[in-house]
Design a protein around this motif. Structure first.
Motif, short mmCIF file in Angstrom:
data_model
loop_
_atom_site.label_atom_id
_atom_site.label_comp_id
_atom_site.label_asym_id
_atom_site.label_seq_id
_atom_site.Cartn_x
_atom_site.Cartn_y
_atom_site.Cartn_z
N GLY A 139 0.79 -1.22 0.00
CA GLY A 139 0.00 0.00 0.00
C GLY A 139 0.82 1.28 0.00
O GLY A 139 0.27 2.37 -0.07
N VAL A 140 2.16 1.18 0.08
CA VAL A 140 3.02 2.36 0.09
C VAL A 140 3.65 2.50 -1.29
O VAL A 140 4.24 1.56 -1.82
N ARG A 141 3.52 3.67 -1.90
CA ARG A 141 4.18 3.96 -3.18
C ARG A 141 5.53 4.58 -2.87
O ARG A 141 5.62 5.71 -2.41
N LEU A 142 6.58 3.81 -3.11
CA LEU A 142 7.93 4.24 -2.79
C LEU A 142 8.57 4.86 -4.03
O LEU A 142 8.46 4.33 -5.13
N THR A 143 9.21 6.01 -3.86
CA THR A 143 10.00 6.60 -4.94
C THR A 143 11.47 6.47 -4.57
O THR A 143 11.83 6.38 -3.40
N VAL A 144 12.30 6.44 -5.60
CA VAL A 144 13.72 6.21 -5.39
C VAL A 144 14.52 7.27 -6.12
O VAL A 144 14.33 7.50 -7.32
N ALA A 145 15.42 7.94 -5.40
CA ALA A 145 16.36 8.89 -5.98
C ALA A 145 17.71 8.18 -6.10
O ALA A 145 18.06 7.36 -5.25
N VAL A 146 18.45 8.48 -7.15
CA VAL A 146 19.76 7.86 -7.34
C VAL A 146 20.81 8.96 -7.24
O VAL A 146 20.78 9.94 -7.97
N LYS A 147 21.73 8.77 -6.29
CA LYS A 147 22.82 9.72 -6.09
C LYS A 147 24.12 8.99 -6.41
O LYS A 147 24.40 7.94 -5.85
N GLY A 148 24.87 9.54 -7.33
CA GLY A 148 26.13 8.92 -7.72
C GLY A 148 27.31 9.75 -7.31
O GLY A 148 27.18 10.78 -6.64
N SER A 149 28.49 9.30 -7.72
CA SER A 149 29.72 10.06 -7.45
C SER A 149 29.61 11.44 -8.07
O SER A 149 30.11 12.42 -7.53
N TYR A 150 28.94 11.50 -9.22
CA TYR A 150 28.69 12.76 -9.91
C TYR A 150 27.22 12.78 -10.28
O TYR A 150 26.75 11.95 -11.02
N GLY A 151 26.50 13.72 -9.76
CA GLY A 151 25.11 13.91 -10.14
C GLY A 151 24.12 13.13 -9.30
O GLY A 151 24.44 12.11 -8.70
#
Length: 172
Positions: free
Chosen positions: A149-161
């Protein structure tokens, strides 16, 4: 009785004319008409199991339930995705666009949760170099760890950007 015979005779005479009229209705036969690819939906995996998302031969996401351990922790699931498809998945024709870390493992705090419905994954690579498919693989795999029931969003953090948080459906 003559009325019945007259009706039967009229039907016998008119039937071929009616059939001929219906057969020549003006619609020309056509071959198959391309209407695009089949609709896709995201389906939840088996209850209590996490999913890895790989790419099928047609480039679409294909879920692979992780049945060996119920509810794999997110960082372990991430490492499994970074390892690429296993033998079972390769035999099924599944591939990946997620870059390999060549045997290196990510560890906590590779995944942080600034809010209840957003995960941020920290990877030792340039986030902006991820293909759209690789990003979707990461987002959908980590999104499969959400509670029902939870809509999870995902951010991607890299070495650059850093790439903004999106859900498995591609929306913020």
């Amino acid at each position: 009785m003559t009325r019945v015979r007259a009706a039967a005779a009229a039907t016998t005479l008119l039937a071929p004319l009616l059939l001929a009229g219906l057969a020549g209705c003006g619609i020309k036969p056509t071959g198959p008409v391309d209407s695009g690819s089949a609709a896709t939906v995201l389906v939840a995996g088996p209850e209590g199991f996490s999913m890895l998302y790989f790419l099928g031969p047609d480039g679409r996401l294909v879920p692979s339930p992780q049945r060996d351990v119920p509810k794999v922790p997110p960082v372990e699931l991430l490492n499994r995705l970074l390892d690429g498809p296993g033998q079972r998945e390769r035999e099924a024709g599944l591939t990946t666009e997620v870059p390999s870390l060549h045997g290196k493992r990510v560890d906590l705090p590779a995944i942080s949760s600034p809010s209840r419905d957003v995960l941020t994954v920290h990877l030792p690579l340039d986030a902006e170099d991820l293909t759209p498919n690789a990003r979707r693989q990461l987002v959908c795999t980590l999104g499969s760890t959400a509670s029902k029931g939870v809509r999870l969003t995902v951010a991607v953090k890299g070495s650059y950007g850093t790439l903004d948080a999106i859900g498995c459906d591609g929306r913020p």
